[in-house]
Design an enzyme around this catalytic site. Structure first.
Site, PDB file in Angstrom:
ATOM      1  N   HIS A 119      -3.584  -3.631  -3.503  1.00 59.08           N
ATOM      2  CA  HIS A 119      -3.041  -4.912  -3.993  1.00 59.08           C
ATOM      3  C   HIS A 119      -3.576  -6.105  -3.207  1.00 59.08           C
ATOM      4  O   HIS A 119      -3.391  -7.248  -3.630  1.00 59.08           O
ATOM      5  CB  HIS A 119      -1.507  -4.931  -3.901  1.00 59.08           C
ATOM      6  CG  HIS A 119      -0.841  -3.928  -4.798  1.00 59.08           C
ATOM      7  ND1 HIS A 119      -1.062  -3.883  -6.141  1.00 59.08           N
ATOM      8  CD2 HIS A 119       0.029  -2.919  -4.519  1.00 59.08           C
ATOM      9  CE1 HIS A 119      -0.348  -2.883  -6.673  1.00 59.08           C
ATOM     10  NE2 HIS A 119       0.313  -2.280  -5.705  1.00 59.08           N
ATOM     11  N   ASP A 171       2.298   7.760  -6.161  1.00 55.46           N
ATOM     12  CA  ASP A 171       3.588   7.261  -6.651  1.00 55.46           C
ATOM     13  C   ASP A 171       3.764   7.416  -8.166  1.00 55.46           C
ATOM     14  O   ASP A 171       4.770   6.958  -8.719  1.00 55.46           O
ATOM     15  CB  ASP A 171       3.821   5.808  -6.201  1.00 55.46           C
ATOM     16  CG  ASP A 171       2.579   4.945  -6.275  1.00 55.46           C
ATOM     17  OD1 ASP A 171       1.569   5.396  -6.859  1.00 55.46           O
ATOM     18  OD2 ASP A 171       2.608   3.813  -5.754  1.00 55.46           O
ATOM     19  N   HIS A 218       0.538   1.992  -9.626  1.00 53.08           N
ATOM     20  CA  HIS A 218       0.405   0.542  -9.786  1.00 53.08           C
ATOM     21  C   HIS A 218      -1.058   0.175 -10.053  1.00 53.08           C
ATOM     22  O   HIS A 218      -1.960   0.839  -9.558  1.00 53.08           O
ATOM     23  CB  HIS A 218       0.874  -0.180  -8.514  1.00 53.08           C
ATOM     24  CG  HIS A 218       2.287   0.122  -8.135  1.00 53.08           C
ATOM     25  ND1 HIS A 218       2.616   1.083  -7.198  1.00 53.08           N
ATOM     26  CD2 HIS A 218       3.448  -0.397  -8.586  1.00 53.08           C
ATOM     27  CE1 HIS A 218       3.937   1.126  -7.077  1.00 53.08           C
ATOM     28  NE2 HIS A 218       4.470   0.250  -7.916  1.00 53.08           N
ATOM     29  N   ASP A 258      -3.251   5.530  -8.453  1.00 56.74           N
ATOM     30  CA  ASP A 258      -1.938   5.047  -8.006  1.00 56.74           C
ATOM     31  C   ASP A 258      -1.156   4.566  -9.242  1.00 56.74           C
ATOM     32  O   ASP A 258      -1.752   4.116 -10.220  1.00 56.74           O
ATOM     33  CB  ASP A 258      -2.141   3.879  -7.033  1.00 56.74           C
ATOM     34  CG  ASP A 258      -0.859   3.437  -6.344  1.00 56.74           C
ATOM     35  OD1 ASP A 258      -0.623   3.852  -5.207  1.00 56.74           O
ATOM     36  OD2 ASP A 258      -0.085   2.655  -6.967  1.00 56.74           O
TER      37      ASP A 258
HETATM   38 ZN   LIG Z   1       1.497   2.200  -5.849  1.00 59.94          ZN
END
Ligand SMILES: [Zn+2]
Length: 342
Positions: free
Chosen positions: A123, A246, A161, A159
């Site tokens: 991120h 995740d 995200h 991931d």
């Molecule tokens: Zn993540």
């Protein structure tokens, strides 16, 4: 010539506030996994800190300076992202671990590298900390591989995200392909199928936004129909994996339903692809994964897929009916057909 793990117990020294999901206990899981694989004969080495030169390939100088100034202090960089007195140093080690893995793999000393790190990185933007991430570890790794002579680097991010930072850093660069499977709509908000890169990089960003609840079979479809065919056409000189765990069914942040074995299967597919395209050169780095048990089991499965002789990916069968993968692949295929045969 086999797998190298890059790891240090110091990753526990990056402290976050009580109750924060990206907590130092995650480092204990990494320690236990590193110890177990060392016991089985896998080589484990400690990282060096990333240098300014390495960071400045993907981050602004003012931003690197801003993070350096958090040394010795506890600060809040954004509503989710904190530093403790040691964080700057530990974040340098996390990025440096990815650089080390790239050097060993690009130099031919090892076929595969896995950086067992925290804090995560995908991120982190060129000029901004975000979503628990300080430096963009995988972006630093890809840029280092390019500096070492890799013409084309493929980053695959599984991931849960979307890796907004990684996408933005390379979205105008045709030499770095970014492919992401992620829950959508969800944090951080980016990662629609229509985001395909810009300028010279158009077509070199591939997003597979999956609705919450996706299962192993949905990811298998995404890999079979889009991820692997595009990678084969791109012909990377190195495969880099943003290995977040995740999307596991037990993860407290993610809403997906993957089993630990699915992470093994995805990693095995990427290894096989690397064997086909670039003499097996593959470097993975840990991103998210916030249920400690699920993190351990999923990471173990991913490492297992990179260690020892190559084996065919074994996709688990959940038997849970879902059409999320089909729907996502249709949307992504429509967006990327001008650039790739899918
Ligand atoms: Zn993540």
């Amino acid at each position: 010539m086999s797998l190298i793990l890059v790891h240090t117990a110091r990753f526990a020294e990056h402290q976050t506030p009580p109750g924060h999901p990206e907590r130092p206990e995650r480092a204990d899981v990494l320690d236990a996994i590193a110890a177990r694989w060392r016991g089985r004969g896998t080589e484990v080495v400690a990282p060096r800190a990333a240098t300014s030169e390495q960071l400045l390939r993907v981050h602004d100088a003012a931003y690197v300076q801003h993070i350096a100034q958090t040394a010795g202090r506890a600060t809040a960089l954004d509503p989710d992202t904190y530093t403790s007195p040691e964080s700057y140093e530990i974040a340098l080690l996390a990025a440096g671990a990815c650089v080390d893995a790239v050097e060993r793999v690009m130099g031919g000393a090892h076929r595969a590298g896995f950086a067992l790190v925290r804090p995560p990185g995908h991120h982190a933007e060129r000029d901004r900390a975000m979503g628990f991430c300080l430096f963009n570890n995988v972006a630093v790794a890809a840029a280092h591989a390019r500096a070492l002579g890799a013409r084309k680097v493929a980053i695959v991010d599984y991931d849960v995200h979307h890796g907004n930072g990684t996408q933005h850093i390379f979205e105008a660069d045709p030499h770095v392909l970014y492919v992401s499977t992620h829950q959508y709509p969800y944090y951080p908000g980016t990662g629609a199928a229509s985001e395909v890169g810009r300028e010279a990089g158009r077509g070199f960003t591939i997003n597979l936004p999956l609705e919450a609840g996706a299962v192993d079979e949905d990811y298998q479809i995404a890999f079979t129909r889009i991820v692997l065919p595009v990678l084969r056409q791109f012909e990377p000189d190195l495969v880099v994996v943003s290995a977040g765990f995740d999307a596991h069914a037990h993860d407290p942040l993610g809403g997906m339903r993957l089993t630990a074995a699915a992470f093994g299967a995805m990693t095995a597919e990427l290894r096989a692809l690397a064997e086909e395209c670039c003499r097996g050169r593959i470097v993975a780095a840990v991103e998210g994964g916030y249920d400690l048990q699920a993190l351990g089991a999923s990471l173990d499965a991913a490492i297992d897929a990179l260690e020892g002789p190559a084996r065919a990916a074994e996709w688990p069968v959940s038997g849970i009916g879902s059409t999320r993968g089909e729907e996502t692949c249709a949307a992504t295929a429509a967006a990327i057909r001008p650039f790739w045969t899918v």
